[in-house]
Design a protein around this motif. Structure first.
Motif, PDB file in Angstrom:
ATOM      1  N   LYS A 247       0.911  -1.179   0.032  1.00  0.00           N
ATOM      2  CA  LYS A 247       0.137   0.045   0.146  1.00  0.00           C
ATOM      3  C   LYS A 247       0.887   1.418   0.011  1.00  0.00           C
ATOM      4  O   LYS A 247       0.557   2.335  -0.576  1.00  0.00           O
ATOM      5  N   ILE A 248       1.990   1.310   0.607  1.00  0.00           N
ATOM      6  CA  ILE A 248       2.798   2.438   0.535  1.00  0.00           C
ATOM      7  C   ILE A 248       3.968   2.313  -0.313  1.00  0.00           C
ATOM      8  O   ILE A 248       4.236   3.402  -1.165  1.00  0.00           O
ATOM      9  N   TYR A 249       4.576   1.319  -0.578  1.00  0.00           N
ATOM     10  CA  TYR A 249       5.694   1.491  -1.567  1.00  0.00           C
ATOM     11  C   TYR A 249       5.496   0.752  -2.801  1.00  0.00           C
ATOM     12  O   TYR A 249       6.260   0.447  -3.870  1.00  0.00           O
ATOM     13  N   ASN A 250       4.266   0.140  -3.058  1.00  0.00           N
ATOM     14  CA  ASN A 250       3.967  -0.475  -4.242  1.00  0.00           C
ATOM     15  C   ASN A 250       4.977  -1.694  -4.537  1.00  0.00           C
ATOM     16  O   ASN A 250       5.438  -1.938  -5.775  1.00  0.00           O
ATOM     17  N   LYS A 251       5.234  -2.647  -3.571  1.00  0.00           N
ATOM     18  CA  LYS A 251       6.164  -3.580  -3.800  1.00  0.00           C
ATOM     19  C   LYS A 251       5.376  -4.980  -3.640  1.00  0.00           C
ATOM     20  O   LYS A 251       4.455  -4.995  -2.839  1.00  0.00           O
ATOM     21  N   PRO A 252       5.970  -5.937  -3.997  1.00  0.00           N
ATOM     22  CA  PRO A 252       5.315  -7.374  -3.673  1.00  0.00           C
ATOM     23  C   PRO A 252       5.563  -7.902  -2.335  1.00  0.00           C
ATOM     24  O   PRO A 252       6.538  -7.336  -1.600  1.00  0.00           O
ATOM     25  N   SER A 253       4.714  -8.836  -1.845  1.00  0.00           N
ATOM     26  CA  SER A 253       4.569  -9.175  -0.772  1.00  0.00           C
ATOM     27  C   SER A 253       5.526 -10.489  -0.511  1.00  0.00           C
ATOM     28  O   SER A 253       6.108 -10.596  -1.296  1.00  0.00           O
ATOM     29  N   ILE A 254       5.931 -10.982   0.630  1.00  0.00           N
ATOM     30  CA  ILE A 254       6.694 -11.658   0.941  1.00  0.00           C
ATOM     31  C   ILE A 254       6.229 -12.913   1.706  1.00  0.00           C
ATOM     32  O   ILE A 254       4.908 -12.967   2.251  1.00  0.00           O
ATOM     33  N   SER A 255       6.862 -13.970   1.778  1.00  0.00           N
ATOM     34  CA  SER A 255       6.185 -15.416   2.126  1.00  0.00           C
ATOM     35  C   SER A 255       6.744 -15.672   3.461  1.00  0.00           C
ATOM     36  O   SER A 255       7.980 -15.564   3.761  1.00  0.00           O
ATOM     37  N   ILE A 256       5.828 -16.185   4.264  1.00  0.00           N
ATOM     38  CA  ILE A 256       6.123 -16.590   5.782  1.00  0.00           C
ATOM     39  C   ILE A 256       6.914 -17.822   5.698  1.00  0.00           C
ATOM     40  O   ILE A 256       7.924 -17.903   6.767  1.00  0.00           O
ATOM     41  N   ASP A 257       6.431 -18.832   5.172  1.00  0.00           N
ATOM     42  CA  ASP A 257       7.070 -20.069   5.266  1.00  0.00           C
ATOM     43  C   ASP A 257       8.523 -20.258   5.009  1.00  0.00           C
ATOM     44  O   ASP A 257       9.280 -20.639   5.678  1.00  0.00           O
ATOM     45  N   SER A 258       8.822 -19.424   3.984  1.00  0.00           N
ATOM     46  CA  SER A 258      10.425 -19.533   3.381  1.00  0.00           C
ATOM     47  C   SER A 258      11.292 -18.853   4.615  1.00  0.00           C
ATOM     48  O   SER A 258      12.374 -19.502   4.891  1.00  0.00           O
ATOM     49  N   ILE A 259      10.749 -17.825   5.249  1.00  0.00           N
ATOM     50  CA  ILE A 259      11.355 -17.008   6.484  1.00  0.00           C
ATOM     51  C   ILE A 259      11.380 -18.058   7.691  1.00  0.00           C
ATOM     52  O   ILE A 259      12.661 -18.191   8.150  1.00  0.00           O
ATOM     53  N   TYR A 260      10.290 -18.625   7.742  1.00  0.00           N
ATOM     54  CA  TYR A 260      10.458 -19.367   9.134  1.00  0.00           C
ATOM     55  C   TYR A 260      11.357 -20.614   8.721  1.00  0.00           C
ATOM     56  O   TYR A 260      12.126 -20.930   9.642  1.00  0.00           O
ATOM     57  N   ASP A 261      11.273 -21.393   7.803  1.00  0.00           N
ATOM     58  CA  ASP A 261      12.096 -22.633   7.672  1.00  0.00           C
ATOM     59  C   ASP A 261      13.758 -21.833   7.606  1.00  0.00           C
ATOM     60  O   ASP A 261      14.645 -22.523   8.137  1.00  0.00           O
ATOM     61  N   GLU A 262      14.091 -20.836   7.038  1.00  0.00           N
ATOM     62  CA  GLU A 262      15.321 -20.128   7.002  1.00  0.00           C
ATOM     63  C   GLU A 262      15.945 -20.009   8.381  1.00  0.00           C
ATOM     64  O   GLU A 262      16.912 -20.248   8.958  1.00  0.00           O
ATOM     65  N   TYR A 263      15.071 -19.303   9.269  1.00  0.00           N
ATOM     66  CA  TYR A 263      15.340 -18.953  10.728  1.00  0.00           C
ATOM     67  C   TYR A 263      15.413 -20.096  11.644  1.00  0.00           C
ATOM     68  O   TYR A 263      16.434 -20.085  12.540  1.00  0.00           O
ATOM     69  N   MET A 264      14.746 -21.258  11.332  1.00  0.00           N
ATOM     70  CA  MET A 264      14.751 -22.438  12.218  1.00  0.00           C
ATOM     71  C   MET A 264      16.142 -23.206  11.785  1.00  0.00           C
ATOM     72  O   MET A 264      16.828 -23.737  12.761  1.00  0.00           O
ATOM     73  N   ASN A 265      16.500 -23.066  10.676  1.00  0.00           N
ATOM     74  CA  ASN A 265      17.682 -23.627  10.475  1.00  0.00           C
ATOM     75  C   ASN A 265      19.085 -22.595  10.978  1.00  0.00           C
ATOM     76  O   ASN A 265      19.984 -23.303  11.383  1.00  0.00           O
TER      77      ASN A 265
END
Length: 435
Positions: A173-191
């Motif tokens: 809504k502010i930057y007119n940029k694409p959204s990001i995925s929660i699952d990829s971040i979760y897996d990355e940080y659990m590693n």
């Protein structure tokens, strides 16, 4: 409770990493109290160059325990890369510990950093795009994710879900940029958690236990006083408390635990990014000589640093803010080949001469510097180890700084290598660091 603090007095890049490394052999702990991987400390030992972004500079010594304190914001990917790099160079990293209370830098913080700088256009701050500011924003707004959250998978996922949902609205809504995925971040940080979990500690308890056992402790910060969020050239500052006051905030110790505050200043000034710089050298030939001789390029970004003459007005202010007991001057050798050296001793502002550092950033648009000129020594001083052996012009320069600030200089760096130092007040130095 023998503890000391090392703090930068200018706009960062004063050589704190080298000095902390040089002094660390006399300490049991080196503790980082604020900032993130947006700063870099370079350590040169026998032609090997160690670049540290998050890990305290004492890590090169196997007997020194290094703690990344609660006041630091941590990018785990950067930290893991830094640990692997040190291990590849033969450094023992088993004595690195991470505070459970420290906040995490998440992928959306980096994106927010980039998008906001783009949005600001010509008024950009000049951040490193590492996500430091947005991570501290979440910390203050009480929506941050901490190291300890990685231990509880359900808690981590819940907090991550809230943040990603909220940040995606900002992106769209502010930057007119694409959204990001929660699952990829979760897996990355659990590693990341699996790799780093054996280093997670209750840092406050560990630090206070060290004090109780009369261990010697050295506190190390990132950036410097004139980039402090409260006392720097706001808004062109960092997002944490980089003064000595930040030690208590970032490690959980009371002020009376600190014995001495050591202020580090270069024999000239540099600055990265936008913001006022009263003593900036406009002569490209001279500024390029200083930049190339001092290797004034960012350890993190490789950006060329803006170069200027020593500013004693701002230095006096920084010493006052930090309660500096003793001074350390670095990179004196960088001035070796200049014909003369200028030093700012006062400001001219609104037709008045002032000797204090203004609060309002707009004031700097109208400031003129009052200079004192010194003849240079035109001699290579990198192999000198005794103060009395320095050229007279060099000693006159150092003595003037001491007299102006009414503080003793105890150490002078004359090169990038660990051993390229001059101890100016030897009896005092050994009493503080070696007794």
């Amino acid at each position: 409770m023998p503890s000391n603090v090392i703090v930068g007095l200018q706009w960062g890049d004063e050589g704190k990493g080298k000095i902390t490394d040089f002094l660390s052999k006399n300490f049991d702990y080196v503790i980082r109290y604020q900032g993130g991987n947006n700063s870099g400390h370079s350590i040169h030992i026998n032609k090997n160059r160690f670049i540290l972004h998050l890990i305290p500079s004492g890590v090169i010594y196997s007997n020194v325990e290094c703690i990344i304190g609660p006041g630091v914001v941590i990018d785990p990917k950067c930290l893991i890369e830094e640990i692997k790099n040190l291990e590849s160079m033969g450094v023992n990293t088993s004595k690195i510990f991470i505070a459970k209370r420290a906040h995490l830098i998440m992928p959306y913080h980096k994106l927010l950093d980039i998008y906001k700088e783009e949005y600001l256009g010509k008024n950009f701050i000049g951040t490193t795009h590492c996500g430091i500011g947005p991570a501290y924003e979440d910390k203050i707004s009480r929506t941050g994710i901490r190291i300890l959250d990685l231990i509880d998978k359900k808690s981590f996922y819940k907090k991550l879900k809230y943040n990603v949902k909220f940040k995606n609205k900002i992106f769209q809504k502010i930057y007119n940029k694409p959204s990001i995925s929660i699952d990829s971040i979760y897996d990355e940080y659990m590693n990341y958690s699996k790799i780093l979990s054996d280093k997670f500690v209750n840092a406050v308890r560990k630090i206070h236990t060290a004090f109780s056992n009369n261990k010697k402790i050295l506190f190390e910060g990132a950036q410097a006083t004139l980039l402090d969020i409260d006392y720097g050239t706001y808004p062109y500052v960092t997002t944490s408390s980089s003064t000595t006051g930040g030690v208590c905030i970032g490690t959980g110790i009371p002020p009376n635990f600190i014995n001495n505050s050591f202020g580090i200043a270069k024999s000239y000034c540099t600055r990265v990014g936008n913001g006022p710089f009263p003593t900036e050298i406009n002569n490209k030939i001279i500024s390029n000589i200083i930049r190339d001789s001092g290797n004034e390029y960012g350890s993190t970004t490789k950006r060329p640093r803006r170069c200027g003459w020593l500013d004693l007005v701002s230095l006096k202010y920084s010493c006052m803010i930090n309660g500096i007991n003793y001074l350390i001057i670095t990179k004196l050798d960088v001035l070796n080949n200049l014909d003369s050296i200028n030093v700012c001793i006062q400001y001219k502002f609104n037709k008045k001469t002032i000797d204090y550092f203004p609060c309002n950033i707009e004031s700097y648009n109208n400031i003129e510097c009052v200079w004192k000129k010194f003849p240079c020594w035109k001699q290579n001083i990198t192999n000198i180890r005794d103060y009395d052996s320095l050229p007279n012009n060099c000693k006159n320069y150092i003595n003037y700084i001491e007299n102006y600030l009414k503080l003793k200089i105890i150490l002078i760096s004359v090169g990038s290598e660990r051993n390229q130092n001059i101890i100016k007040n030897k009896s005092l130095f050994y009493k503080i660091f070696c007794s």
